[in-house]
Write an enzyme that holds these catalytic residues in place. Structure first.
Site, PDB file in Angstrom:
ATOM      1  N   ASN A  49       0.021 -73.774 -51.808  1.00 28.20           N
ATOM      2  CA  ASN A  49      -0.128 -75.188 -51.467  1.00 28.20           C
ATOM      3  C   ASN A  49       0.476 -75.521 -50.109  1.00 28.20           C
ATOM      4  OD1 ASN A  49      -1.442 -75.673 -53.842  1.00 28.20           O
ATOM      5  ND2 ASN A  49       0.373 -76.364 -54.927  1.00 28.20           N
ATOM      6  N   ARG A  75       5.750 -81.503 -57.665  1.00 31.78           N
ATOM      7  CA  ARG A  75       5.730 -80.795 -58.946  1.00 31.78           C
ATOM      8  C   ARG A  75       4.952 -79.485 -58.975  1.00 31.78           C
ATOM      9  NH1 ARG A  75       4.515 -84.840 -63.753  1.00 31.78           N
ATOM     10  NH2 ARG A  75       2.474 -84.807 -62.810  1.00 31.78           N
ATOM     11  N   ASP A  76       4.289 -79.102 -57.912  1.00 34.68           N
ATOM     12  CA  ASP A  76       3.582 -77.817 -57.920  1.00 34.68           C
ATOM     13  C   ASP A  76       3.714 -77.142 -56.561  1.00 34.68           C
ATOM     14  OD1 ASP A  76       2.152 -75.742 -59.084  1.00 34.68           O
ATOM     15  OD2 ASP A  76       0.207 -76.589 -58.573  1.00 34.68           O
ATOM     16  N   LEU A  77       4.928 -77.180 -56.024  1.00 28.98           N
ATOM     17  CA  LEU A  77       5.168 -76.550 -54.733  1.00 28.98           C
ATOM     18  C   LEU A  77       5.128 -75.036 -54.911  1.00 28.98           C
ATOM     19  CD1 LEU A  77       5.822 -77.318 -51.804  1.00 28.98           C
ATOM     20  CD2 LEU A  77       8.217 -76.955 -52.365  1.00 28.98           C
ATOM     21  N   THR A 112       2.982 -74.682 -61.565  1.00 27.37           N
ATOM     22  CA  THR A 112       2.735 -73.258 -61.721  1.00 27.37           C
ATOM     23  C   THR A 112       3.996 -72.608 -62.285  1.00 27.37           C
ATOM     24  OG1 THR A 112       1.215 -73.341 -59.862  1.00 27.37           O
ATOM     25  CG2 THR A 112       2.080 -71.169 -60.469  1.00 27.37           C
TER      26      THR A 112
END
Length: 164
Positions: free
Chosen positions: A41, A35-37, A76
């Site tokens: 990261n 969910r925040d690739l 993001t």
């Protein structure tokens, strides 16, 4: 580093993106959605092996193939899939990988990135990739606005970008 086309190493990009897709295939096998690739990261070890980090907002699911979640306050904004504002599943990570792939393939300023990602979210082919047909084709497939049209992992890895 990597601020112009001459500094882009296609072999390295191919290897890195293949590693990203392999990890994205693995994450749901552990019943998680990242969910925040985003690039921040993705860590590159000294041996060019990628590690995907920051799983603190990853979510667990129990429905195997099609996990759905409704929590929309995660991720993001720049890299979020459009459906992440509604009910979504692990395919949001495929959409984000398409944005990252575009960014890996072509040097982009922040303004270029915003323009390119806006074109993609409007269902348009990103003009910045017009001179790179295999890359454009893969980015377009990964970032379909209808998540049911996102390719599976084996289809991604058999794309001509990886086989040329």
């Amino acid at each position: 580093m990597n601020q112009n086309m001459d500094s882009r190493n296609e072999h390295k990009i191919r290897s890195w993106f293949k590693q990203i897709i392999t990890v994205l295939e693995y994450i749901p096998s552990k019943l998680l959605i990242h969910r925040d690739l985003k690039p921040e990261n993705i860590l590159i070890a000294s041996d060019d092996v990628l590690k995907i980090g920051d799983l603190c907002i990853a979510t667990a699911f129990t429905n195997g193939e099609r996990a759905l979640t409704m929590r929309t306050d995660t991720g993001t904004e720049l890299y979020k899939a459009p459906e992440q504002a509604m009910i979504y599943d692990q395919r949001v990570d495929i959409f984000a990988s398409g944005l990252i792939f575009a960014e890996l393939s072509v040097p982009m300023t922040l303004e270029d990135k915003i323009e390119t990602f806006t074109e993609i979210r409007c269902g348009k082919e990103p003009s910045i990739l017009a001179t790179q047909p295999p890359t454009l084709d893969l980015v377009t497939k990964l970032t379909k606005l209808d998540r049911d049209q996102h390719p599976g992992f084996s289809e991604i890895l058999s794309h001509p970008f990886f086989t040329d």
